[in-house]
Design a protein around this motif. Structure first.
Motif, PDB file in Angstrom:
ATOM      1  N   TRP A  64       0.842  -1.191   0.000  1.00 25.03           N
ATOM      2  CA  TRP A  64       0.000   0.000   0.000  1.00 25.03           C
ATOM      3  C   TRP A  64       0.880   1.245   0.000  1.00 25.03           C
ATOM      4  O   TRP A  64       1.915   1.287   0.658  1.00 25.03           O
ATOM      5  N   PHE A  65       0.440   2.235  -0.772  1.00 21.46           N
ATOM      6  CA  PHE A  65       1.208   3.463  -0.934  1.00 21.46           C
ATOM      7  C   PHE A  65       0.293   4.678  -0.785  1.00 21.46           C
ATOM      8  O   PHE A  65      -0.918   4.606  -1.054  1.00 21.46           O
ATOM      9  N   ARG A  85       9.169   2.459   1.040  1.00 22.27           N
ATOM     10  CA  ARG A  85       8.696   1.782   2.256  1.00 22.27           C
ATOM     11  C   ARG A  85       7.183   1.583   2.186  1.00 22.27           C
ATOM     12  O   ARG A  85       6.410   2.317   2.790  1.00 22.27           O
ATOM     13  N   PRO A  86       6.730   0.623   1.392  1.00 23.40           N
ATOM     14  CA  PRO A  86       5.278   0.404   1.279  1.00 23.40           C
ATOM     15  C   PRO A  86       4.686  -0.115   2.573  1.00 23.40           C
ATOM     16  O   PRO A  86       5.374  -0.737   3.395  1.00 23.40           O
ATOM     17  N   LEU A  87       3.392   0.155   2.756  1.00 27.24           N
ATOM     18  CA  LEU A  87       2.645  -0.405   3.878  1.00 27.24           C
ATOM     19  C   LEU A  87       2.179  -1.806   3.517  1.00 27.24           C
ATOM     20  O   LEU A  87       1.937  -2.104   2.342  1.00 27.24           O
ATOM     21  N   ASP A 189       4.192  -1.643  -9.558  1.00 28.88           N
ATOM     22  CA  ASP A 189       5.170  -1.471  -8.473  1.00 28.88           C
ATOM     23  C   ASP A 189       5.768  -0.066  -8.559  1.00 28.88           C
ATOM     24  O   ASP A 189       6.652   0.198  -9.371  1.00 28.88           O
ATOM     25  N   PRO A 190       5.302   0.861  -7.702  1.00 27.87           N
ATOM     26  CA  PRO A 190       5.774   2.251  -7.770  1.00 27.87           C
ATOM     27  C   PRO A 190       7.182   2.477  -7.225  1.00 27.87           C
ATOM     28  O   PRO A 190       7.666   3.604  -7.280  1.00 27.87           O
ATOM     29  N   SER A 191       7.823   1.461  -6.691  1.00 23.36           N
ATOM     30  CA  SER A 191       9.167   1.673  -6.165  1.00 23.36           C
ATOM     31  C   SER A 191      10.089   2.132  -7.292  1.00 23.36           C
ATOM     32  O   SER A 191       9.840   1.850  -8.460  1.00 23.36           O
ATOM     33  N   PRO A 192      11.157   2.880  -6.967  1.00 21.24           N
ATOM     34  CA  PRO A 192      12.015   3.452  -8.018  1.00 21.24           C
ATOM     35  C   PRO A 192      12.546   2.396  -8.977  1.00 21.24           C
ATOM     36  O   PRO A 192      13.073   1.365  -8.570  1.00 21.24           O
ATOM     37  N   GLY A 193      12.391   2.685 -10.282  1.00 21.70           N
ATOM     38  CA  GLY A 193      12.842   1.759 -11.315  1.00 21.70           C
ATOM     39  C   GLY A 193      14.231   2.080 -11.820  1.00 21.70           C
ATOM     40  O   GLY A 193      15.037   2.744 -11.152  1.00 21.70           O
TER      41      GLY A 193
END
Length: 827
Positions: A64-65, A85-87, A189-193
């Motif tokens: 979750w973001f 740091r996703p929830l 996946d929104p984490s940095p690519g």
């Protein structure tokens, strides 16, 4: 009783005021109040409800973001807070802390873990303290202000993968803060690519935007030239929708854009593959359309041709060396490994021993090794470059007035040809420039010799022809009159002269190899177009005049221009009278930067279908089966209602197919470069498929608003986009943003039909009877087109040229027709 009634009303009112926040928060702000939070499925809406802030899930609800998204497109997330740091659940809580920072915790308890805070990414070390307020604005910017209303943090200063209007990409030269994009790891996946979109600002040099993959540069825009980025000439066609702003001061280097009033919503996305996409919202289809993408083709891949190489996407071998340079490794170049680039053929002499070669129409090279002087003229720039032995090239820094100076030191990297590109002056040794001059003089001498010999042969041929004609005692006028007898009405010369005001120059509406076209008005008030054929080309002029009269007078169709009459008083007065087309020719619209924007997709599709119906009528539905042989934008006229009408039948040819005869051979090839079918241009093969090929080229030109010519191979360009699943990008950028999803799908279908029409082998092209249902989407455009052979001239390496020649040989021998020697006559 009354007292109890009022008490009940008061209690009811109080109960309303303390009800918990609904799932969709109506307020656009968060305060430091303990009840002012966002959690679960609650959202914060901007004042105009353009954007919403809240929690969203990814990776099958396992992460979750906190993010911001468009209200009309909830799946389009434009900013993410806790990318790293996703929830694990949706129990996260966003609030404004007592110290005045935005804080996202993994729960509402006092011992909940903070997973993200604005203070950790704030550019200010000061804490807002009491009275801090967070507001989501209609720009999509989440802004944190202190009690006095001063901005202490904003999401626009910390973008993720999306560039919105009013947002900056660049850096502060005072604080060192950088505003750049980074792609998502994956679509869910929104984490940095892997990819970053950053402003490169070399000290004293020319800034430009780069896409990086890790430590490797993959794409760049070219430097800002006062109007646009050098490598994105399409930006000039965007100006009716967007306003661009580039800032280059001692404090800041940045770029931003704004939507003009009435323009649809837009965004620029750095996707997971490292492609920059300008997306525009289509209200009709409630979907995003891809307005522009970069990199657009293989020449946009950074360093494709290495140092001192230049990339040309329309060539069969895309890489060549700049004049005065040769491949650094012939063996590697031959094997298509061009990353090693090129080396100088002759060392620089420095000072007066050097000069400059003008390389036209390019995206300027990488600017990491440049210096800029905004006050210097272009002439002064050249003198300075010659005075510095390390300077290798120069160009104008601002194309609006030709002012400003960019100088390059060291290798020239990532240069490519682009439509509307800039001039680059490349430093060469004097001997290389002298050799180039000798080559040009030699070529000019050869041309003069060939022209003189050709003129002599033509003169002899004319004398023989005139003698033969005189022996029959038939004058040109008599012969024309005999052939035209009964074909169409004739006008006395005096009537035509009066109608055109004595062939006044003010009445000229067109010119061509045939002569001049005048606007006129007959005695009955009817407006007409009078084509007066030139008397200088007696042989070809007479043939085309008679051909047009004999053929077009027998044809009647809504999409063919109507011949009203003719005049053949003498060899100097051969005229054709047509119905007047108030909107002139199609090329005056689609190849004009301003006028083509007025051609909506519906109008273009109607024009395309009109041309197709006209060609079908010529091929199979008229009394005569005719091959037009010169189908092009200049020969399609538009009436007051923008109805397309095919004109100019001067080189048209009667042709009837049989079971054992689908084509024939001609020894004289007449037509227009860029529209000629390969089998016709190479060996003179004439068939109905010749017009189908020309129609395919014309179809691509109407869809794209771009002309097919030697410096821009439109077929190769369209194939590259279609093969990459981006057919919609072929559509003219001047209208793409205003098209519905259904219209974009129609445009993509037209591109596929066009590619079927320009197949190299005639047997692979669909007849016009099949093309119209494809265009009308009455049946799918099948089969899939095959890859076209790009047969433009190749420079830079003999082996590449040999491969291109072999490709052309394979192309023209796809059938069983034997090659014959032909004579080519351009129009």
């Amino acid at each position: 009783m009354a007292m109890s009634h009022h008490l009940l009303l008061l209690l009811a009112l109080l109960s309303v005021l303390v009800l918990p926040t609904s799932s969709a928060a109506s307020a656009s702000t968060l305060t430091q109040s303990s009840s002012s939070t966002i959690s679960g499925d609650q959202t914060l809406a901007s004042p105009g409800n353009a954007f919403q802030l809240g929690l969203f899930s990814a990776s099958n609800h396992s992460k979750w973001f906190l993010g911001i998204w468009f209200t009309v497109s909830p799946d389009t997330v434009v900013w993410v807070a806790n990318r790293d740091r996703p929830l694990n659940t949706s129990s996260g809580v966003l609030r404004v802390s007592d110290r005045g920072a935005l804080v996202l915790a993994d729960g509402a308890t006092t011992n909940a873990t903070v997973v993200w805070s604005s203070s950790s990414s704030s550019s200010s070390s000061d804490s807002p303290g009491a009275g801090a307020v967070a507001e989501l604005r209609d720009t999509g910017n989440l802004v944190l202000t202190d009690a006095a209303g001063a901005v202490v943090w904003q999401s626009f200063e910390h973008p993720t993968n999306t560039f919105l209007p009013e947002m900056r990409v660049g850096k502060s030269l005072k604080t060192g803060a950088e505003w750049s994009l980074s792609s998502w790891r994956a679509a869910d996946d929104p984490s940095p690519g892997d990819f970053r979109y950053v402003m490169a600002a070399p000290p004293g040099g020319a800034p430009e935007l780069h896409v990086w993959r890790g430590a490797r540069k993959t794409y760049r825009t070219g430097p800002w030239n006062g109007v646009r980025f050098s490598g994105i000439p399409e930006m000039t066609t965007f100006e009716n929708m967007f306003q661009f702003q580039f800032t280059d001061t001692a404090d800041e280097v940045s770029y931003m854009f704004r939507n003009r009033d009435g323009s649809p919503m837009s965004r620029v996305l750095l996707n997971e593959s490292g492609v920059m996409q300008r997306m525009v919202w289509d209200n009709a289809s409630a979907a995003w359309s891809n307005f522009w993408s970069g990199p657009r083709d293989q020449c946009d891949a950074y360093g494709r041709c290495g140092a001192f190489g230049v990339c040309n996407v329309v060539d069969a071998f895309v890489c060549a060396c700049i004049r005065g340079f040769a491949p650094a490794s012939e063996a590697q170049w031959y094997m298509r490994n061009t990353s090693g680039g090129c080396a100088r053929s002759t060392a620089l002499q420095c000072g007066d021993g050097d000069g400059f070669y003008l390389l036209r129409g390019v995206k300027l090279p990488d600017t990491h090794n440049t210096s800029v002087d905004a006050g210097a003229t272009l002439e002064e720039c050249g003198r300075r470059c010659l005075a510095d032995c390390a300077c290798t090239a120069y160009s104008a820094a601002d194309i609006r007035g030709g002012g400003g100076c960019i100088q390059w030191f060291g290798d020239l990297m990532d240069t490519r040809y682009v439509d509307g590109g800039q001039d680059l002056y490349v430093r060469l040794a004097k001997s290389e420039l002298d050799a180039a001059k000798r080559t040009r003089k030699f070529a000019a001498g050869i041309t003069l010799v060939v022209a003189g010999f050709t003129l002599l042969l033509l003169s002899l041929a004319f004398l023989v022809w005139r003698k033969a004609r005189r022996s029959k005692k038939v004058t040109i006028a008599d012969d024309a009159a005999e052939l035209m007898s009964g074909e169409c009405p004739t006008y006395p010369p005096g009537v035509i002269r009066t109608a055109t005001n004595g062939f006044c120059a003010d009445n000229v509406i067109g010119r061509g190899g045939f002569g001049i076209v005048y606007k006129g008005q007959l005695p009955d008030g009817q407006q007409v177009a009078v084509k007066k054929l030139s008397s200088e080309n007696t042989v070809q002029g007479l043939n085309e005049f008679i051909n047009e009269v004999v053929l077009i007078a027998k044809l009647q169709h809504r999409n063919l221009v109507r011949l009203l009459g003719c005049c053949a008083h003498s060899s100097s007065e051969r005229m054709l009278v047509y119905e007047y087309m108030s909107n002139k020719s199609l090329d005056a619209f689609i190849f004009d930067e301003r006028r083509r924007a007025s051609l909506s997709w519906k109008t273009r599709l109607d024009i395309i279908l009109g041309i197709a119906r006209g060609v079908l009528y010529l091929h199979q539905d008229s009394r005569l089966n005719i091959i037009h042989r010169d189908l092009k934008a200049a020969n399609v006229l538009l009436d007051a209602d923008m109805v397309a009408k095919i004109s100019d039948f001067g080189i048209a040819r009667l042709f009837t197919t049989t079971a054992d005869r689908q084509e024939t051979i001609t020894k004289t090839i007449i037509g227009t470069y860029g529209y000629m079918a390969p089998e016709y241009a190479m060996d003179g093969t004439v068939s109905f498929m010749q017009d189908v090929y020309s129609f395919g080229v014309l179809l691509l030109e109407i869809v794209s608003g771009r002309k097919n010519h030697r410096s821009f191979n439109l077929i190769a360009y369209a194939w590259g986009l279609w093969e990459g699943g981006r057919s919609q990008d072929v559509l003219d950028a001047a209208i793409r943003g205003g098209c519905t999803g259904a219209e974009l799908a129609q445009a993509a279908a037209c591109v596929q039909v066009a590619l079927l029409c320009v197949q190299e082998c005639p047997s692979q092209r669909p007849p016009m009877a099949d093309v119209i249902p494809m265009l009308s989407q009455q049946k799918a455009p099948v089969p899939r087109p095959r890859r076209p052979v790009v047969c433009t001239p190749v420079t830079g390496h003999p082996a590449a040229a040999a491969l291109a020649v072999q490709a052309v040989r394979e192309m023209v021998t796809c059938g069983s027709t034997e090659l014959t020697i032909t004579t080519l006559e351009g129009r």
